[in-house]
Design an enzyme around this catalytic site. Structure first.
Site, PDB file in Angstrom:
ATOM      1  N   ASP A  94      42.155  49.861  51.294  1.00  0.00           N
ATOM      2  CA  ASP A  94      41.878  49.776  52.841  1.00  0.00           C
ATOM      3  C   ASP A  94      43.091  48.838  53.556  1.00  0.00           C
ATOM      4  O   ASP A  94      42.928  48.657  54.956  1.00  0.00           O
ATOM      5  CB  ASP A  94      40.460  49.204  52.987  1.00  0.00           C
ATOM      6  CG  ASP A  94      39.288  50.360  52.630  1.00  0.00           C
ATOM      7  OD1 ASP A  94      39.467  51.431  52.855  1.00  0.00           O
ATOM      8  OD2 ASP A  94      38.346  49.895  52.276  1.00  0.00           O
ATOM      9  N   HIS A 148      38.237  43.184  45.097  1.00  0.00           N
ATOM     10  CA  HIS A 148      37.566  44.384  44.475  1.00  0.00           C
ATOM     11  C   HIS A 148      36.970  44.142  43.489  1.00  0.00           C
ATOM     12  O   HIS A 148      37.216  43.119  42.537  1.00  0.00           O
ATOM     13  CB  HIS A 148      38.605  45.509  44.137  1.00  0.00           C
ATOM     14  CG  HIS A 148      38.038  47.016  44.078  1.00  0.00           C
ATOM     15  ND1 HIS A 148      37.252  47.407  42.784  1.00  0.00           N
ATOM     16  CD2 HIS A 148      37.928  48.040  44.952  1.00  0.00           C
ATOM     17  CE1 HIS A 148      37.056  48.478  43.015  1.00  0.00           C
ATOM     18  NE2 HIS A 148      37.217  48.951  44.340  1.00  0.00           N
TER      19      HIS A 148
HETATM   20  N1  CMC Z   1      38.372  37.375  51.158  1.00  0.00           N
HETATM   21  C1  CMC Z   1      37.990  36.342  50.871  1.00  0.00           C
HETATM   22  N2  CMC Z   1      37.503  36.018  49.649  1.00  0.00           N
HETATM   23  C2  CMC Z   1      36.809  37.070  48.723  1.00  0.00           C
HETATM   24  C3  CMC Z   1      37.307  38.254  49.377  1.00  0.00           C
HETATM   25  C4  CMC Z   1      37.850  38.633  50.572  1.00  0.00           C
HETATM   26  N3  CMC Z   1      38.324  39.731  50.796  1.00  0.00           N
HETATM   27  N4  CMC Z   1      36.581  38.952  48.158  1.00  0.00           N
HETATM   28  C5  CMC Z   1      36.250  38.302  47.295  1.00  0.00           C
HETATM   29  N5  CMC Z   1      36.123  37.042  47.824  1.00  0.00           N
HETATM   30  C6  CMC Z   1      36.025  35.823  47.083  1.00  0.00           C
HETATM   31  C7  CMC Z   1      34.331  35.575  47.124  1.00  0.00           C
HETATM   32  O1  CMC Z   1      34.189  34.640  48.115  1.00  0.00           O
HETATM   33  C8  CMC Z   1      34.308  34.863  45.569  1.00  0.00           C
HETATM   34  O2  CMC Z   1      34.674  33.458  45.738  1.00  0.00           O
HETATM   35  P1  CMC Z   1      33.780  32.337  44.970  1.00  0.00           P
HETATM   36  O3  CMC Z   1      33.936  32.750  43.472  1.00  0.00           O
HETATM   37  O4  CMC Z   1      34.513  30.879  45.048  1.00  0.00           O
HETATM   38  O5  CMC Z   1      32.560  32.429  45.393  1.00  0.00           O
HETATM   39  C9  CMC Z   1      35.331  35.676  44.828  1.00  0.00           C
HETATM   40  O6  CMC Z   1      36.594  35.867  45.784  1.00  0.00           O
HETATM   41  C10 CMC Z   1      34.615  36.775  43.933  1.00  0.00           C
HETATM   42  O7  CMC Z   1      34.174  37.596  45.143  1.00  0.00           O
HETATM   43  P2  CMC Z   1      32.678  38.319  44.850  1.00  0.00           P
HETATM   44  O8  CMC Z   1      32.077  38.601  46.188  1.00  0.00           O
HETATM   45  O9  CMC Z   1      32.052  37.974  43.801  1.00  0.00           O
HETATM   46  O10 CMC Z   1      33.350  39.873  44.442  1.00  0.00           O
HETATM   47  P3  CMC Z   1      32.573  41.222  44.614  1.00  0.00           P
HETATM   48  O11 CMC Z   1      32.873  41.832  43.172  1.00  0.00           O
HETATM   49  O12 CMC Z   1      31.188  40.899  44.629  1.00  0.00           O
HETATM   50  O13 CMC Z   1      33.001  41.808  45.828  1.00  0.00           O
HETATM   51  C11 CMC Z   1      34.265  42.984  47.429  1.00  0.00           C
HETATM   52  C12 CMC Z   1      34.100  42.782  45.848  1.00  0.00           C
HETATM   53  C13 CMC Z   1      35.023  44.171  47.610  1.00  0.00           C
HETATM   54  C14 CMC Z   1      32.652  43.447  47.963  1.00  0.00           C
HETATM   55  C15 CMC Z   1      34.814  41.908  48.016  1.00  0.00           C
HETATM   56  O14 CMC Z   1      36.062  41.722  47.514  1.00  0.00           O
HETATM   57  C16 CMC Z   1      34.958  42.114  49.518  1.00  0.00           C
HETATM   58  O15 CMC Z   1      34.020  41.911  50.282  1.00  0.00           O
HETATM   59  N6  CMC Z   1      36.375  42.535  50.036  1.00  0.00           N
HETATM   60  C17 CMC Z   1      36.413  42.772  51.433  1.00  0.00           C
HETATM   61  C18 CMC Z   1      35.760  44.033  51.713  1.00  0.00           C
HETATM   62  C19 CMC Z   1      36.984  45.180  51.338  1.00  0.00           C
HETATM   63  O16 CMC Z   1      37.964  45.139  51.670  1.00  0.00           O
HETATM   64  N7  CMC Z   1      36.182  46.330  50.858  1.00  0.00           N
HETATM   65  C20 CMC Z   1      36.759  47.386  50.304  1.00  0.00           C
HETATM   66  C21 CMC Z   1      36.520  47.531  48.799  1.00  0.00           C
HETATM   67  S1  CMC Z   1      37.888  48.935  48.439  1.00  0.00           S
HETATM   68  C22 CMC Z   1      37.136  50.308  49.092  1.00  0.00           C
HETATM   69  C23 CMC Z   1      35.870  50.798  48.428  1.00  0.00           C
HETATM   70  O17 CMC Z   1      35.899  51.229  47.158  1.00  0.00           O
HETATM   71  O18 CMC Z   1      35.055  50.879  48.951  1.00  0.00           O
END
Ligand code: CMC
Length: 426
Positions: A361, A303
């Site tokens: 989720d 998140h």
């Molecule tokens: N699985 C694997 N790696 C992950 C995941 C994941 N679900 N989420 C983040 N990472 C890794 C990402 O690759 C990055 O690694 P590195 O720093 O080595 O490149 C690190 O963790 C930080 O991630 P980020 O992408 O910079 O984080 P963000 O804040 O931009 O993204 C997120 C947040 C929710 C989009 C992401 O965690 C994600 O895509 N999760 C899966 C989708 C999901 O479950 N979404 C529901 C969110 S809760 C309901 C809502 O409010 O919508």
């Protein structure tokens, strides 16, 4: 005089005020930065930018705390009802008994949709994704309820809020019934909000439908868990759309479009698909290896704000067990996969280092499936519940005297100015 931040740029120093909220980090007020120093800030993805001032919802991502108007989400999920939370989000305080009765009346009074609105659904293919129907149908509300689209009239703003909260379950249930080819079920105002929705989804004219109180309570709690989440992508979309003066129905349709993406509300559908694909506990190590090799994401994990367990996920996990027990699926193999996957991920360095925990989720898909919904409906249910958050945030923005049209700046990296070249000379 409060704190100030000093930024040195090109030999001169700009002093900027630092604002304090009631909780959360201070914010540097950069509104005068451009006029004072001729520079913009750069923050695509808003990782360090507060886009507005708000009194509605607070998240402490490090502690895993979520408060609505100051009340912790777990207390609301346990002790309140979705409609009471709607009142709280809209009005700022929990209602008295009389205020609640009036609010409930106002919502139930608006649950039907214009009869002609029903024909709108017939234009969609039967296999249309229900979120596609939601984007279109909710946008169309502004064509049916002109009398509550004057955003400068406080009474019309409140009526549009009541209409949205009241009609969204009716529209969501119709999107579902349409996909099944079953007749639409009219709302019943003697049912609770959650019971009415379940009834509109699962009853058929050919037989009686009896509510299951455990499932009704679970549905209500799932709505509470999704009611608001401060300035996420869809809420920010609603605010940005509304900042131009667009009507609330159109703004909420924009929010639904933003919610649909797999990184936001679409993650519940993706999380269940992922669990199905993994299938059995033995396949988890291979799957986790793929995630660590960046071949895919672990859906329902991670998140932007929570760097700790999402407090909604804890309540969802409990609700999941209750629902599975109530429908006799306590041994659901996907629940086993989810629990083992969670255990493995939480003890793996990759996830620990990045502070990746289950979000709301992770368990919602299994729960909603046990309630009887197909995966395509999961994000629709999220949209239904988030509608109150969107409308409360939209209303707060419109009522903020300092509100301006949202207009981000950019770091331009395209071609510098050049002269047009005639086609024969290119
Ligand atoms: N699985 C694997 N790696 C992950 C995941 C994941 N679900 N989420 C983040 N990472 C890794 C990402 O690759 C990055 O690694 P590195 O720093 O080595 O490149 C690190 O963790 C930080 O991630 P980020 O992408 O910079 O984080 P963000 O804040 O931009 O993204 C997120 C947040 C929710 C989009 C992401 O965690 C994600 O895509 N999760 C899966 C989708 C999901 O479950 N979404 C529901 C969110 S809760 C309901 C809502 O409010 O919508």
């Amino acid at each position: 005089m409060g704190d100030t931040a000093k930024i040195g740029i090109g030999g001169s120093t700009v002093e900027l005020p630092v604002l304090k909220g009631t909780a959360g980090p201070d914010v540097v007020d950069i509104r005068k930065l451009y006029s004072g120093a001729d520079v913009f800030t750069y923050d695509p993805g808003f990782t360090s930018t507060a886009s507005c001032e708000s009194k509605i919802t607070f998240i402490d991502g490090d502690q895993g705390i979520l408060l609505h108007r100051g009340y912790p989400i777990d207390q609301l999920a346990e002790k309140s009802s979705f409609l009471e939370v709607c009142y709280l989000l809209l009005h700022g305080e929990l209602p008295t008994a009389a205020e609640y009765a009036e609010f409930e009346h106002n919502i139930t009074y608006h649950t039907m949709v214009h009869e002609q609105f029903d024909r709108f659904f017939q234009g969609f293919r039967r296999d249309a994704h229900p979120m596609a129907i939601m984007v279109g149908a909710v946008g169309a509300l502004s064509a049916f309820y002109h009398d509550s689209t004057n955003i400068d009239d406080p009474e019309q703003r409140m009526i549009s809020a009541h209409r949205m909260i009241a009609k969204i379950p009716t529209i969501a249930a119709r999107a579902y019934k349409y996909s099944l080819g079953q007749p639409f079920v009219y709302p019943r105002n003697d049912c609770s909000y959650a019971e009415n929705f379940l009834r509109m989804c699962f009853s058929v004219p050919a037989e009686d439908w009896k509510p299951n109180p455990v499932l009704t309570r679970a549905m209500d709690r799932i709505f509470i868990l999704h009611a608001d989440h401060e300035q996420n992508a869809s809420t920010s979309t609603v605010r940005l759309a509304g900042s131009s003066g667009a009507n609330p129905f159109a703004c909420i349709a924009a929010g639904i479009a933003s919610l649909w993406g797999p990184k936001h509300g679409g993650a519940n559908e993706e999380a269940l698909n992922m669990l199905k694909e993994i299938g059995t506990v033995e396949n988890i190590p291979d799957f986790v290896k793929g995630v660590k090799n960046r071949e895919r994401l672990l859906m329902g994990f991670g998140h932007r704000v929570y760097k700790n367990y999402d407090p909604r996920a804890k309540v969802m996990q409990t609700t999941c067990h209750e629902v599975l027990a109530a429908v006799g699926h306590s041994n659901d193999p996907l629940l086993k996969v989810a629990m083992e996957l969670e255990k493995i991920a939480l003890s793996d360095e990759f996830f620990i280092e990045r502070k990746l925990y289950p979000n709301v989720d992770f368990y919602s898909g299994i729960t909603l499936r046990a309630l009887g919904f197909p995966p395509e409906m999961f994000t629709v249910l999220f949209a239904l519940a988030r509608t109150v958050g969107w409308i409360a945030q939209w209303k707060e923005m419109i009522e903020d005297p300092s509100q301006k049209i949202g207009r981000p700046r950019q770091l331009y990296t395209g071609a510098p100015q050049r002269d047009y070249v005639a086609v024969e000379k290119r």
